[in-house]
Design a protein around this motif. Structure first.
Motif, PDB file in Angstrom:
ATOM      1  N   PHE A 373       0.839  -1.195   0.000  1.00 44.18           N
ATOM      2  CA  PHE A 373       0.000   0.000   0.000  1.00 44.18           C
ATOM      3  C   PHE A 373       0.876   1.249   0.000  1.00 44.18           C
ATOM      4  CE2 PHE A 373      -2.504   3.170   2.516  1.00 44.18           C
ATOM      5  CZ  PHE A 373      -3.523   3.366   1.584  1.00 44.18           C
ATOM      6  N   GLY A 374       0.606   2.145  -0.933  1.00 49.50           N
ATOM      7  CA  GLY A 374       1.390   3.372  -1.045  1.00 49.50           C
ATOM      8  C   GLY A 374       1.026   4.119  -2.305  1.00 49.50           C
ATOM      9  N   ARG A 375       1.835   5.087  -2.674  1.00 49.50           N
ATOM     10  CA  ARG A 375       1.511   5.967  -3.807  1.00 49.50           C
ATOM     11  C   ARG A 375       1.326   5.220  -5.122  1.00 49.50           C
ATOM     12  NH1 ARG A 375       2.542  11.539  -2.932  1.00 49.50           N
ATOM     13  NH2 ARG A 375       3.172  11.922  -0.775  1.00 49.50           N
ATOM     14  N   ASN A 376       2.007   4.095  -5.287  1.00 52.60           N
ATOM     15  CA  ASN A 376       1.895   3.324  -6.523  1.00 52.60           C
ATOM     16  C   ASN A 376       0.950   2.131  -6.406  1.00 52.60           C
ATOM     17  OD1 ASN A 376       3.656   4.942  -8.040  1.00 52.60           O
ATOM     18  ND2 ASN A 376       5.438   3.894  -7.178  1.00 52.60           N
ATOM     19  N   TYR A 377       0.241   2.051  -5.265  1.00 47.99           N
ATOM     20  CA  TYR A 377      -0.730   0.968  -5.090  1.00 47.99           C
ATOM     21  C   TYR A 377      -1.829   1.448  -4.152  1.00 47.99           C
ATOM     22  CZ  TYR A 377      -2.775  -3.547  -3.830  1.00 47.99           C
ATOM     23  OH  TYR A 377      -3.655  -4.585  -3.611  1.00 47.99           O
ATOM     24  N   ILE A 378      -2.848   2.098  -4.747  1.00 43.30           N
ATOM     25  CA  ILE A 378      -3.955   2.633  -3.954  1.00 43.30           C
ATOM     26  C   ILE A 378      -5.273   1.921  -4.239  1.00 43.30           C
ATOM     27  CG2 ILE A 378      -2.940   4.925  -3.624  1.00 43.30           C
ATOM     28  CD1 ILE A 378      -4.639   5.931  -5.964  1.00 43.30           C
ATOM     29  N   ILE A 379      -5.278   1.041  -5.239  1.00 44.47           N
ATOM     30  CA  ILE A 379      -6.460   0.221  -5.528  1.00 44.47           C
ATOM     31  C   ILE A 379      -5.990  -1.183  -5.881  1.00 44.47           C
ATOM     32  CG2 ILE A 379      -8.387   1.706  -6.217  1.00 44.47           C
ATOM     33  CD1 ILE A 379      -7.203   1.980  -8.921  1.00 44.47           C
ATOM     34  N   PRO A 380      -6.810  -2.211  -5.574  1.00 40.96           N
ATOM     35  CA  PRO A 380      -6.382  -3.593  -5.840  1.00 40.96           C
ATOM     36  C   PRO A 380      -6.147  -3.839  -7.329  1.00 40.96           C
ATOM     37  CG  PRO A 380      -8.275  -3.543  -4.364  1.00 40.96           C
ATOM     38  CD  PRO A 380      -8.111  -2.145  -4.895  1.00 40.96           C
ATOM     39  N   LYS A 381      -5.378  -4.871  -7.610  1.00 36.42           N
ATOM     40  CA  LYS A 381      -5.135  -5.304  -8.980  1.00 36.42           C
ATOM     41  C   LYS A 381      -6.283  -6.215  -9.439  1.00 36.42           C
ATOM     42  CE  LYS A 381      -0.838  -3.623  -9.156  1.00 36.42           C
ATOM     43  NZ  LYS A 381      -0.435  -2.532 -10.064  1.00 36.42           N
ATOM     44  N   PRO A 382      -6.637  -6.166 -10.724  1.00 41.32           N
ATOM     45  CA  PRO A 382      -7.744  -7.000 -11.213  1.00 41.32           C
ATOM     46  C   PRO A 382      -7.532  -8.500 -11.017  1.00 41.32           C
ATOM     47  CG  PRO A 382      -7.250  -5.260 -12.796  1.00 41.32           C
ATOM     48  CD  PRO A 382      -6.171  -5.202 -11.753  1.00 41.32           C
ATOM     49  N   VAL A 383      -6.268  -8.957 -10.905  1.00 43.22           N
ATOM     50  CA  VAL A 383      -6.028 -10.396 -10.749  1.00 43.22           C
ATOM     51  C   VAL A 383      -6.131 -10.844  -9.299  1.00 43.22           C
ATOM     52  CG1 VAL A 383      -4.525 -10.486 -12.767  1.00 43.22           C
ATOM     53  CG2 VAL A 383      -3.523 -10.113 -10.506  1.00 43.22           C
ATOM     54  N   ASP A 384      -6.411  -9.943  -8.379  1.00 42.39           N
ATOM     55  CA  ASP A 384      -6.446 -10.293  -6.956  1.00 42.39           C
ATOM     56  C   ASP A 384      -7.608 -11.257  -6.683  1.00 42.39           C
ATOM     57  OD1 ASP A 384      -6.603 -10.357  -4.130  1.00 42.39           O
ATOM     58  OD2 ASP A 384      -5.666  -8.385  -4.008  1.00 42.39           O
ATOM     59  N   PRO A 385      -7.321 -12.493  -6.262  1.00 36.68           N
ATOM     60  CA  PRO A 385      -8.395 -13.479  -6.069  1.00 36.68           C
ATOM     61  C   PRO A 385      -9.312 -13.151  -4.902  1.00 36.68           C
ATOM     62  CG  PRO A 385      -6.306 -14.346  -5.269  1.00 36.68           C
ATOM     63  CD  PRO A 385      -5.991 -13.043  -5.946  1.00 36.68           C
ATOM     64  N   ARG A 386      -8.933 -12.163  -4.060  1.00 41.91           N
ATOM     65  CA  ARG A 386      -9.744 -11.826  -2.884  1.00 41.91           C
ATOM     66  C   ARG A 386     -10.904 -10.893  -3.222  1.00 41.91           C
ATOM     67  NH1 ARG A 386      -5.221  -9.132   0.625  1.00 41.91           N
ATOM     68  NH2 ARG A 386      -4.986  -8.124  -1.412  1.00 41.91           N
ATOM     69  N   LEU A 387     -10.932 -10.341  -4.427  1.00 39.01           N
ATOM     70  CA  LEU A 387     -11.967  -9.363  -4.780  1.00 39.01           C
ATOM     71  C   LEU A 387     -13.370  -9.950  -4.624  1.00 39.01           C
ATOM     72  CD1 LEU A 387     -10.226  -7.751  -7.863  1.00 39.01           C
ATOM     73  CD2 LEU A 387     -11.023  -6.486  -5.857  1.00 39.01           C
ATOM     74  N   LEU A 388     -13.564 -11.161  -5.122  1.00 38.77           N
ATOM     75  CA  LEU A 388     -14.896 -11.773  -5.072  1.00 38.77           C
ATOM     76  C   LEU A 388     -15.355 -11.965  -3.633  1.00 38.77           C
ATOM     77  CD1 LEU A 388     -17.285 -13.042  -6.558  1.00 38.77           C
ATOM     78  CD2 LEU A 388     -16.026 -15.206  -6.598  1.00 38.77           C
ATOM     79  N   THR A 389     -14.454 -12.447  -2.771  1.00 41.71           N
ATOM     80  CA  THR A 389     -14.840 -12.741  -1.396  1.00 41.71           C
ATOM     81  C   THR A 389     -14.776 -11.521  -0.487  1.00 41.71           C
ATOM     82  OG1 THR A 389     -12.561 -13.465  -0.949  1.00 41.71           O
ATOM     83  CG2 THR A 389     -14.156 -15.155  -1.544  1.00 41.71           C
ATOM     84  N   THR A 390     -14.373 -10.386  -1.019  1.00 40.46           N
ATOM     85  CA  THR A 390     -14.326  -9.145  -0.240  1.00 40.46           C
ATOM     86  C   THR A 390     -15.464  -8.199  -0.621  1.00 40.46           C
ATOM     87  OG1 THR A 390     -11.912  -9.267   0.000  1.00 40.46           O
ATOM     88  CG2 THR A 390     -12.930  -7.116   0.344  1.00 40.46           C
ATOM     89  N   VAL A 391     -15.603  -7.927  -1.911  1.00 46.03           N
ATOM     90  CA  VAL A 391     -16.575  -6.930  -2.355  1.00 46.03           C
ATOM     91  C   VAL A 391     -17.997  -7.479  -2.327  1.00 46.03           C
ATOM     92  CG1 VAL A 391     -17.232  -5.352  -4.218  1.00 46.03           C
ATOM     93  CG2 VAL A 391     -14.804  -5.819  -3.781  1.00 46.03           C
TER      94      VAL A 391
END
Length: 756
Positions: A373-391
């Motif tokens: 997490f920082g200036r070059n990473y403020i939103i998740p990457k589309p390949v992140d497998p946690r998106l489905l189980t988080t959002v």
């Protein structure tokens, strides 16, 4: 993305095989007369009557609860504008594909031949019984606002215009995290918005919901700043009019904390970014090129936090981070709408996810060791497998809490497990491999360059930045194929080993080959003859450092390609047997099969070495290998040479590798059926998760198994990957597709990266 997509490739992709990108697939048995009697008359009457008694039963007995309509009239398609409903269909099919691969949501795409708002709304309204939700797409403003607003009021299922709300949700998550990093409060910041279309309006309204101060927002349309002194404003724009009037975008940018761009490319200069407040946030999302190029913004200010819609720079605002998971959560609680609370829940879920440690699979996909997490990473990457189980759970909870859910989830842990099982464990392995290859492309020699499939693959890996191709073969024939097929490869290096111009190379390579093989019975004349063959020539290029990897075998027998590689490059230290491994990309995740191409009847020790080589390779993909040594017997249930061989090999593997998850001997189905394992063999290492790597007793069994699965189940494969050589040489199977060749090149490039 700044990738070169050739018109011919795009058209061929959409036309090949079954035209289009989606199809309807049965979900129940249909092979017997009884199956058909249940599926249709007379059995179908029973669910019909149940639904007639209670329409909510449609969610129980039909596909309604997992079916979304993607609807457009083609009046605002991507960057193409008003191109009509038929021309919008490829985009709507593409949207359906994204719904399916990211959230396992089925889609019917519907293209309406009308620009009349009343007719559009009425058509969608009478379709309501069919669908669990409606995704509006590519409808021009201002009609899109009225259409969505009316449908939300008149339908009893969730409706969302993704062009408006998708970008708003993702960019809002990026903004919240950027504000955390720069230690600013949303109510205090001054925001400049370039654009007053559907996306810009929706973004701004969502920022207001998050706490932005209305008087601190300056919105610009094509005629300039929207202020109370203008008399040409419609109702939508009037809500953003301010008493302060700016003469220009440049004027408004002075001292601004955040720039939101949803307008046109290159309208923001470096000086305009320099004029912004300390730690400026620039969300420049014009498509396909942002309001200011990413490198220019970074050069203008070291303290800038920059996000765009592009995937080739950090902080991509990509709608695929939102809509699949928002609809997933809404469908799973049978929500009657997607309300503001549900959108805000998605915003906060995305923002929170970016602040958590990143899984290794994501680091591997982008060739990083530790994305943080920082200036070059403020939103998740589309390949992140946690998106489905988080959002999705966040959206579902918000729907329940705000009273728009008709189904209440109480066991959230079970729900997350259900979500995880929807997409298997594949985690887009091929995408991970391709992305890693692109980080450091290598020189790859293609032995069979007189084959059109090979040339098309060479074109693709060059265009995608995966590799620098070198073509072996008759130069005149290769150039003719390039010209005939309208490929852009004429400046690629082409080498004909038999051409007079390469006589010095032949002499040098043959001398080296003779030196390597002189005590193996090879004479100088035989070495020279051998080097003329491309399998020897290409292998020697890699050995000599003139190339980084070699791809061959498409038009040659497998042994004829492996033998030269063994003679020239040789096996890795402490490796006695090379082996071949295939990756099968299945709905349950990637499966690794070995040995599929080399060893006819391996001994116990050979099996052990093949298993260890394969396990180490699986680990390179950041996947824990779970090995099953398969045959016809389960733990001594049947006697025979193969059963005893696999049982002995499993015992040796367990002794030599105490931490390895390995079982055998066992039948193939048992390696995946964990319920049967628990019932009959509860001691098994595979009880908790099944196998992902199969080791076979002989070449016949492995070759038959992967070829049957590949063809009968229509699985995508990567391979064969040759294991145990000092440098990357890979042999294509006869008839490999362009896609399979590209995947093999990516594997070879990644292997070359590791060996360097």
């Amino acid at each position: 993305m700044n990738k070169k997509i050739r018109k011919e490739d795009a058209l061929q992709y959409h036309a090949k095989g079954r035209p289009g990108k989606i199809q309807v697939v049965p979900t129940k048995e249909y092979n017997t007369q009884r199956d058909l009697s249940l599926a249709y008359s007379p059995g179908v009457a029973e669910p019909c009557l149940e639904i007639a008694d209670n329409v909510e039963n449609a969610y129980l007995y039909t596909a309604k609860g997992n079916l979304v309509a993607v609807i457009s009239n083609g009046t605002a398609v991507l960057g193409l504008g008003d191109i009509g409903p038929e021309a919008s269909k490829p985009v709507m099919e593409g949207k359906g594909l994204l719904f399916k691969i990211y959230a396992d949501i089925d889609v019917f795409d519907i293209e309406l031949n009308t620009k009349d708002v009343d007719e559009f709304v009425r058509t969608v309204k009478i379709l309501e019984p069919t669908f669990g939700g409606v995704n509006l797409e590519d409808i021009k403003a201002p009609e899109c606002f009225e259409i969505e607003e009316r449908l939300k009021k008149e339908l009893n299922i969730p409706v969302m215009h993704d062009d408006q709300h998708g970008t708003a949700i993702i960019s809002a998550a990026a903004m919240l995290n950027a504000l955390v990093i720069v230690k600013k409060n949303i109510e205090d910041i001054r925001i400049v918005v370039s654009g007053a279309g559907a996306s810009a309006v929706s973004c701004t309204k969502l920022y207001l919901s998050l706490g932005a101060t209305p008087g601190n927002i300056a919105m610009f349309d094509t005629k300039g700043h929207i202020h109370n002194g203008r008399t040409d404003l419609n109702a939508m724009k009037k809500q953003f009019a301010t008493d302060v009037a700016y003469d220009s975008l440049e004027d408004a940018m002075v001292g601004a904390d955040l720039f939101l761009g949803l307008s046109a490319a290159n309208i923001v200069s470096k000086d305009m970014v320099r004029s912004m407040a300390k730690d400026p946030i620039v969300l420049a999302m014009a498509n396909p090129n942002p309001e200011i190029p990413y490198p220019d913004a970074i050069e203008a200010r070291e303290d800038v936090i920059m996000a765009t819609g592009r995937s080739d720079y950090p902080n991509q605002v990509n709608n695929v981070l939102g809509f699949p998971y928002i609809f997933r959560g809404a469908l799973d609680v049978r929500a009657t709408e997607i309300n503001e609370a549900m959108k805000l829940a998605a915003v906060h879920a995305l923002a929170d996810l970016a602040s958590k440690p990143v899984p290794d699979i994501v680091n591997l996909a982008y060739g990083e060791t530790n994305i943080v997490f920082g200036r070059n990473y403020i939103i998740p990457k589309p390949v992140d497998p946690r998106l489905l189980t988080t959002v999705a759970p966040a959206v579902a909870k918000a729907a329940i809490e705000t009273g728009v859910a008709r189904k209440v989830i109480t066991d959230w842990e079970a729900y997350e497990q259900e979500l995880s099982s929807r997409l298997g464990r594949n985690e887009q392995l091929s995408r991970v491999i391709l992305n890693k290859a692109k980080l450091s492309p290598k020189r790859v020699v293609f032995a069979d360059a007189e084959n059109l499939q090979v040339l098309k693959a060479a074109q693709q890996v060059r265009d995608e930045g995966i590799a620098t191709p070198i073509l072996l073969g008759n130069k005149e024939m290769i150039l003719h194929l390039i010209d005939e097929s309208k490929l852009d490869l004429k400046d690629v290096k082409i080498i004909d080993p038999r051409a007079e111009e390469n006589s010095e190379i032949i002499e040098a390579y043959s001398a080296k080959l003779f030196d390597k093989r002189k005590r193996k019975g090879m004479t100088p004349l035989e070495a020279k003859r051998a080097i003329y063959y491309r399998s020897y020539f290409g292998s020697m290029m890699v050995e000599n450092g003139d190339a980084d990897a070699f791809i061959s075998g498409l038009t040659r027998t497998y042994p004829d390609t492996i033998r030269p590689a063994l003679h020239v490059i040789g096996k890795q230290d402490h490796v006695n047997k090379v082996a071949g491994m295939y990756i099968l990309l299945t709905p349950r995740g990637p499966l690794f099969f070995s040995d599929t191409t080399v060893n006819l009847d391996p001994s116990v020790n050979d099996i052990v070495e093949i298993a260890e080589l394969t396990a180490r390779t699986v680990e390179r993909f950041n996947i824990q290998p779970r090995l099953a040594l398969v045959t016809y017997s389960n733990y001594g249930s049947a006697r025979g040479v193969d059963a005893e061989k696999m049982s002995e090999a499993a015992a040796i593997l367990k002794k030599r590798n105490p931490d390895m998850i390995v079982e055998g001997e066992m039948q193939a189905h048992l390696a995946f059926n964990t319920e049967l394992l628990k019932q009959h063999h509860p001691f098994s290492d595979l009880v908790d998760g099944g196998a992902n790597t199969l080791i076979f007793p002989n070449l016949s069994a492995s070759n038959i198994a992967y070829n049957l699965l590949k063809e009968a189940a229509n699985l995508e494969t990567i391979g064969p990957i040759l294991l145990g050589l000092k440098k990357p040489v890979h042999v294509l199977q006869l008839g490999s597709s362009v896609r399979e060749i590209v995947n093999m090149v990516a594997i070879a490039v990644v292997e070359a990266q590791l060996k360097q």
